[in-house]
Structures are given as C-alpha cells and as structure tokens.
Design a protein around this motif. Structure first.
Motif, PDB file in Angstrom:
ATOM      1  N   LEU A 196      -4.595   4.919   1.242  1.00 23.87           N
ATOM      2  CA  LEU A 196      -3.555   4.190   0.695  1.00 23.87           C
ATOM      3  C   LEU A 196      -4.305   3.324  -0.537  1.00 23.87           C
ATOM      4  O   LEU A 196      -5.509   3.171  -0.653  1.00 23.87           O
ATOM      5  N   ARG A 197      -3.317   2.997  -0.963  1.00 19.80           N
ATOM      6  CA  ARG A 197      -3.656   2.808  -2.701  1.00 19.80           C
ATOM      7  C   ARG A 197      -3.253   1.295  -2.514  1.00 19.80           C
ATOM      8  O   ARG A 197      -1.635   1.861  -2.549  1.00 19.80           O
ATOM      9  N   GLU A 198      -3.176   0.674  -3.865  1.00 18.62           N
ATOM     10  CA  GLU A 198      -2.168  -0.324  -3.860  1.00 18.62           C
ATOM     11  C   GLU A 198      -1.200   0.205  -4.890  1.00 18.62           C
ATOM     12  O   GLU A 198      -1.997   0.383  -5.551  1.00 18.62           O
ATOM     13  N   LEU A 253      -7.016  -3.014   6.178  1.00 22.04           N
ATOM     14  CA  LEU A 253      -7.184  -3.085   4.776  1.00 22.04           C
ATOM     15  C   LEU A 253      -6.669  -4.342   4.850  1.00 22.04           C
ATOM     16  O   LEU A 253      -7.021  -5.768   4.119  1.00 22.04           O
ATOM     17  N   GLU A 254      -5.186  -5.036   5.416  1.00 24.89           N
ATOM     18  CA  GLU A 254      -5.139  -6.293   5.898  1.00 24.89           C
ATOM     19  C   GLU A 254      -5.658  -7.325   6.372  1.00 24.89           C
ATOM     20  O   GLU A 254      -6.311  -8.704   5.548  1.00 24.89           O
ATOM     21  N   TYR A 276       0.778  -1.494   0.029  1.00 28.88           N
ATOM     22  CA  TYR A 276       0.101   0.207  -0.077  1.00 28.88           C
ATOM     23  C   TYR A 276       1.162   1.654   0.143  1.00 28.88           C
ATOM     24  O   TYR A 276       1.401   1.457   0.476  1.00 28.88           O
ATOM     25  N   ARG A 333      -3.903   0.681   6.684  1.00 27.58           N
ATOM     26  CA  ARG A 333      -2.427  -1.174   6.488  1.00 27.58           C
ATOM     27  C   ARG A 333      -3.421  -1.902   7.462  1.00 27.58           C
ATOM     28  O   ARG A 333      -4.108  -2.887   6.860  1.00 27.58           O
TER      29      ARG A 333
END
Ligand SMILES: [Zn+2]
Length: 479
Positions: free
Chosen positions: A202-204, A240-241, A7, A237
């Motif tokens: 956050l972006r991938e 998202l994870e 990320y 993070r």
C-alpha cells in the motif's frame, strides 16, 4: 478508527504457465500430466552428474509467440541462468531460469473493464523449467514425483501497476484466455498448469514511495486472487492505521477458511546467486525465427471481441461471451456464415450451446450439434416451420440423436401450424368454449388477448404460429 490517510494498493503478478510442448525444456522426456510418478524422467531432468541440457526449440517458439502477442521486445540474444536453492523438489539444487537477460522485455496486456480500457504493463517474460512435485502425508512420509521436473514454463511478470484486486483477477483471466488462444498452455489453475503469485503493498495517495510488499501464494482460482488480495489489503491497512509496520512475508491463501496463513518471513531478499548457465550457449533467436512465429499468431481475443461488435452488431457483453474461447468464437462465426443471422446465432450459441456445454462439461470440439446442425434449426425458425419455443426441443433432440434439424422436426411432429384454415378451426373452438372471457374482452378487458393466445398454443401443442394466430384471434374477438 481511521487516520485520515488514504492508502492505494499497488499490485504485481507473476504468472507461471506450463507450455504444451511434447517434451521437456532441456531433455527429450515427454512433458505429460498425470503419468505414473517418476516414469517420465532421465539423467538430465533428474540432475545426474554429467548430464547435459539442450534447449527445446518448440518452447522457445511458444514463448516468442506469447511475447509478440503482448507487444514485448523479443531479444535476439538471451541468457539462461542458474537460480541456486536447496529444496527436495529440485534434484540439481538449482533451477535453470533467466535472470538479467530475459527473452522478452516490456509489453502490456490490454483489456476492457466496462467502459474503461485497462493496460497492464509487463516487465518481462522468460523461460525456465519446473520443479518436481512433493506429495505430502503418504503414510507419514512426503514423496517426490519428478515427472514435472524440467517441464517448460514461461514466467510472465507485470510491473507493479495493478490498482485493484478486480483488475488483478481480470488480468489473470485475460492472460489465461490469451495462452489458450495461442494454444501454448491449457490454463488449468486447479491442476496447476497455470499458477499465480501476487505481491501487494500500500502507498499513501499522493506519495509515490512504495510500501513494503508482501506475497501471496496458493491462489488457484480467479476468485481466490480477488479474495486473497482484498484480505491482505485490509490487513495491511489495519496494520498501518494502527501505526504498525508491514513485514516482508509470504502468505498462503486458504481457500476453504478464506484466510491468509503466513508461510515464511523474509528477513533478507533471497540470494539465489544467479550466474549464467555454463552448460548452455546464449539463446539466439534471429529475426527470421521471430517473423515465423509472428505469422502463426491468430486473431487475438480483444481484436476478435471488437470485430464481433463491429461486424455483427453485437453488444460488448455478447461479443465478450462469444470470444471467451477461440473454438466457441469459431462455432459462432461458422453458424453466422451459414445462416446470415448474427443476432439469432448469438442468442442460440450463448443460451443453448453454452448451457449444454456447461452442464455436460463438454468440449465444443466434439459437440454433437455442430454449426451446420444449429444453422439448419435457425433456418427452420426463420422460415416459420418451427416456433422458437419448439426450437429448444428440436435442439435437445439434435444433441441426443445427432440427426439434422429437419429430421428431428419431422420425427417429433413439431412443424409449426401456420395454415390459416387449421388455426381458424382451433380458434373458433376456443372462442366458443369461453363465452365469459369473450364477453369481458369485448367489454374492454383487452389484456385477455394473452389468455386466448395461451389457449391457442395449448390447444396446438405449442405448434401454432403465434403471429398468424394473433391476427386471426384479433379478427374474431373484435368482430
Ligand atoms: Zn528428462
């Protein structure tokens, strides 16, 4: 547990800076900090019915100068707009800001991070007025001070292009420096004349789609900006994870506990129902006005920093330190002009002047040792009248008494001893009273030279010229 997806943080900053105008944005009340609550108010800034605002020309000039310094396009016509919301600190129930037609568009702030040149693109800069200040927990009540109501602000909005908490902090430091160079804001984060809100998502990596962004408020130091963002990046993070979803929230940074506290959840984007301010005409800034402001812009920090490296042969680090504030850079340049010694001047300003300013919390504008006093001292050292170590003592004396370097040296008896006869007599005494050291030196222990030099300095009260003393010593010891 890592999902293997990397990320990348996407950060944007909104900075609010109080302008150092004499009066408020739309009325003639003084824009002063620290006055008795509710003494700097009038019908206009209290939002009484029928009171009409009038634009403060000085505030527009300052915003134009800032826009030009950041390479923005200055719009010849911009429009003040009402931003409607209800809150006790806004007696009109709206703020006068700018919406779809801001004063300055585009532009960027460029700075260096080590070898890397970083350019942070800006979306806009606009003018608006400040709200009042709520004072909580006053005998079980909250009170409102309307003095701040109507104080002019510029809002500087970046594009979401900042890639790290470190760059966010550096950006803020550089914006503060620029505002101070331009003389349009004092940049006091603790007192709130400079405020920052950050947004972060956050972006991938490899995916251009931006994630849901959250906001952080209450960041009142550069460290807080960095720490707040790092904490929020880790939180997002982790979320998202774990397969979770980022909610659109506003967090407050708690600097004491070093944690984020959720202030509110944003279900919808706020609907401020903006519309053009009907009590103000279109703000017209003609090209002549813009050129007048351009002419007032001083040499900017980054230009000055680069010139210091080029012109004076300073390292990037030294040039950065010496240009942190324009008045310190001025002090340094005046010292160089008087001495012709950039390196020595840089060392003295960075070490002794800045240390003294830091410990005394003083302002270099009223510093007791001006560039002429420091230059006098540097000249004496250059001429060999005083040693560098005695110079520090002379500098302290100048600070305390305000006398010239020559007078301080004479009063303290710190003239360096460079007369060979005097030094030879001292050295003879030392050599005679240290026969063991002499024998070991002559037997090959050459590092004892240092011991003898030390003895000479001690014996002379630090006043021996170390170069001449060294030459005489070598002759005696080796002979
Ligand atoms: Zn007023």
């Amino acid at each position: 547990m890592s999902s293997g997806i990397e990320y990348v943080p996407v950060i944007g900053l909104e900075v609010h800076a109080q302008l150092l105008t004499r009066t408020k944005m739309f009325c003639r009340c003084p824009a002063e900090f620290g006055a008795e609550p509710n003494t700097m108010v009038c019908p206009v800034c209290l939002g009484l019915p029928g009171a009409l605002p009038a634009v403060n020309r000085e505030a527009v000039s300052m915003a134009v100068r800032l826009g030009l310094a950041l390479g923005c396009t200055i719009e010849n016509e911009s429009v003040f707009a009402r931003k409607n919301y209800f809150y006790p600190d806004a007696p009109r129930n709206y703020q006068i800001s700018m919406y779809d037609r801001p004063l300055c568009c585009g532009g960027s702030l460029v700075f260096e991070d080590g070898e890397e040149e970083v350019s942070i693109g800006l979306e806009r800069i606009h003018l608006e007025d400040d709200a009042g200040k709520l004072l909580h927990d006053r005998g079980g009540h909250s009170l409102i001070d309307f003095n701040r109501c109507g104080v002019p602000l510029v809002e500087i909005v970046t594009l979401p292009v900042i890639r790290s908490p470190r760059h966010a902090s550096l950006y803020l430091q550089r914006i503060r420096q620029l505002l101070r160079y331009l003389g349009i804001c004092d940049g006091n984060l603790e007192e709130g004349s400079l405020r920052v809100d950050v947004n972060i998502s956050l972006r991938e990596r490899g995916d251009e789609t931006l994630g849901t962004r959250t906001e952080i408020k209450n960041l009142n130091s550069f460290k807080a900006v960095e720490a707040g963002l790092e904490t929020e990046i880790e939180r997002q993070r982790g979320e998202l994870e774990a397969g979770g979803k980022i909610l659109q929230v506003t967090n407050l940074w708690d600097a004491k506990e070093k944690r984020l506290v959720m202030m509110r959840r944003k279900e919808h984007t706020n609907d401020y129902r903006y519309f053009p301010e009907p009590d103000l005409p279109v703000l017209t800034v003609g090209d002549d006005w813009i050129e007048d402001e351009r002419a007032k812009i001083p040499e900017l920090p980054l230009e000055r920093e680069r010139r210091f490296q080029r012109e004076y042969g300073l390292s990037a680090y030294d040039a950065g330190v010496l240009t942190t504030e324009s008045n310190i850079a001025d002090y340094f340049e005046e010292t160089v002009r008087l001495t012709g010694e950039p390196k020595m001047s840089a060392n003295w300003v960075m070490r002794d002047v800045l240390r003294e300013l830091k410990t005394s919390g003083g302002d270099i504008g009223v510093f007791p040792a001006g560039p002429d006093a420091l230059a006098g001292l540097i000249d004496l050292i250059k001429e060999g009248v005083v040693s560098t170590s005695a110079g520090a003592e002379v500098f302290t004396a100048i600070l305390e008494s305000g006398e010239s370097a020559v007078d301080a040296v004479r009063r303290l008896g710190l003239e360096q001893i460079s007369g060979e006869d005097v030094l030879e007599a001292i050295i003879d005494r030392i050599v005679e009273s240290n026969p063991d050291a002499l024998e070991r030196y002559r037997g090959g222990k050459k590092q004892l030279m240092k011991f003898f030099v030390g003895q000479v300095m001690k014996e002379s009260g630090g006043k021996a010229d170390p170069v001449i003393a060294g030459e005489i010593l070598r002759k005696k010891l080796d002979g």
